[in-house]
Design an enzyme around this catalytic site. Sequence first.
Site, PDB file in Angstrom:
ATOM      1  N   GLY A  85       2.559   3.222  -1.054  1.00 42.30           N
ATOM      2  CA  GLY A  85       4.020   2.891  -1.765  1.00 42.30           C
ATOM      3  C   GLY A  85       4.256   4.164  -2.361  1.00 42.30           C
ATOM      4  N   ASP A 138      -7.134  -3.723   2.291  1.00 44.88           N
ATOM      5  CA  ASP A 138      -6.525  -4.923   1.378  1.00 44.88           C
ATOM      6  C   ASP A 138      -7.501  -5.296   0.012  1.00 44.88           C
ATOM      7  OD1 ASP A 138      -5.427  -7.314   0.374  1.00 44.88           O
ATOM      8  OD2 ASP A 138      -5.349  -8.249   2.366  1.00 44.88           O
ATOM      9  N   ALA A 197       0.015  -3.162  -5.870  1.00 44.67           N
ATOM     10  CA  ALA A 197       0.923  -3.994  -6.665  1.00 44.67           C
ATOM     11  C   ALA A 197       1.818  -4.957  -5.773  1.00 44.67           C
ATOM     12  CB  ALA A 197       1.389  -3.459  -8.018  1.00 44.67           C
ATOM     13  N   TYR A 255       5.685 -11.781 -12.815  1.00 44.09           N
ATOM     14  CA  TYR A 255       5.055 -10.568 -12.594  1.00 44.09           C
ATOM     15  C   TYR A 255       4.555  -9.934 -13.708  1.00 44.09           C
ATOM     16  CZ  TYR A 255       5.666  -5.206 -11.965  1.00 44.09           C
ATOM     17  OH  TYR A 255       5.341  -4.043 -11.946  1.00 44.09           O
ATOM     18  N   LYS A 269       0.458  -8.779 -14.456  1.00 47.07           N
ATOM     19  CA  LYS A 269       0.259  -7.257 -14.662  1.00 47.07           C
ATOM     20  C   LYS A 269      -0.652  -7.307 -15.784  1.00 47.07           C
ATOM     21  CE  LYS A 269       0.730  -4.039 -12.694  1.00 47.07           C
ATOM     22  NZ  LYS A 269       0.272  -3.449 -11.623  1.00 47.07           N
TER      23      LYS A 269
END
Length: 308
Positions: free
Chosen positions: A13, A53, A77, A141, A145
Amino acid sequence: MLYNRVLVTGANGLVGQALVRRLSRFPEYDVLATARDDTRRFEKASCGYAPLDVTDRDAVHRTFQDFTPNVVVNCAAVSSVSDCAENRERCWAVNAASVETLTQECRQVGARLVHLSTDFVFDGEDGPYDESARPDPVNYYGRSKLAGENAVRASGLGSWAIVRTVLVYGTGRKLSRSNLVLWVTESLRRGEPIQVVNDQYRTPTYVIDLAAGIERLIHFEKDGVYHLSGREFVSIYDIAQMVADVYDLDGSLIEPVPSDHFEDAIERPLRTGFIILKGETELGYSPRSLRDGLRALGRELDVLPATG
């Protein structure tokens, strides 16, 4: 020299790529980058790579046993607010449940955990926030988190840190999703008119600065919660206009609109952003200005000349 064996999750990412490149610059780190992809997407980094994963408990366990890290940085994430709202099971598995798995494995091998989180754990009523502010997320979301953060806090780990950040921008290789600055830049370069909200305020963060802050936190072995972002508290519309200004693009294509302009819009906190004094004083964290960050990114994107 004492080496840190650093396991990075979500390394393909935006933040993961920048962090792996940053850590590769220092001989004190032996890095294993991991992500769901079969191969790494990033370049210019000296490290090992293994597919992982984080929702697969057995695979996580095998990776920890094989590599035996003493530091784990969790960048994995699901960070799209809409994706989290539409696929809640996947969102919770990655953002919350997998964090508990990581804490369990960290306990077994004696590793410290550095977990990346977000300004969306706050409701946006009275930002910018410091580390003592009380979280109160307004969408799924943010709730997922916050659950990940709570898993770290409740883990019983002897050493852990939570790094919260805000509206990260930058570029990487073969990224699976865009970010605000890339979207604005690409749209304006194509001459496309865009609508950008003018009632949401953030402290935008250049990914290279964030990676440097995380590396310093690892180096100084700091624990607890740290807010690492840019300093400037600006609207998303103002960010888009600065992109146009710095890259000499047509800012008249940017239409300011309120958040409720979009039908069925998912609720987002209006005013988040961070007070970063703790990171500045304890880590020597020193993010560049938004304009300087955009200039640096522009050179990466070939929007600006290398000396611009």
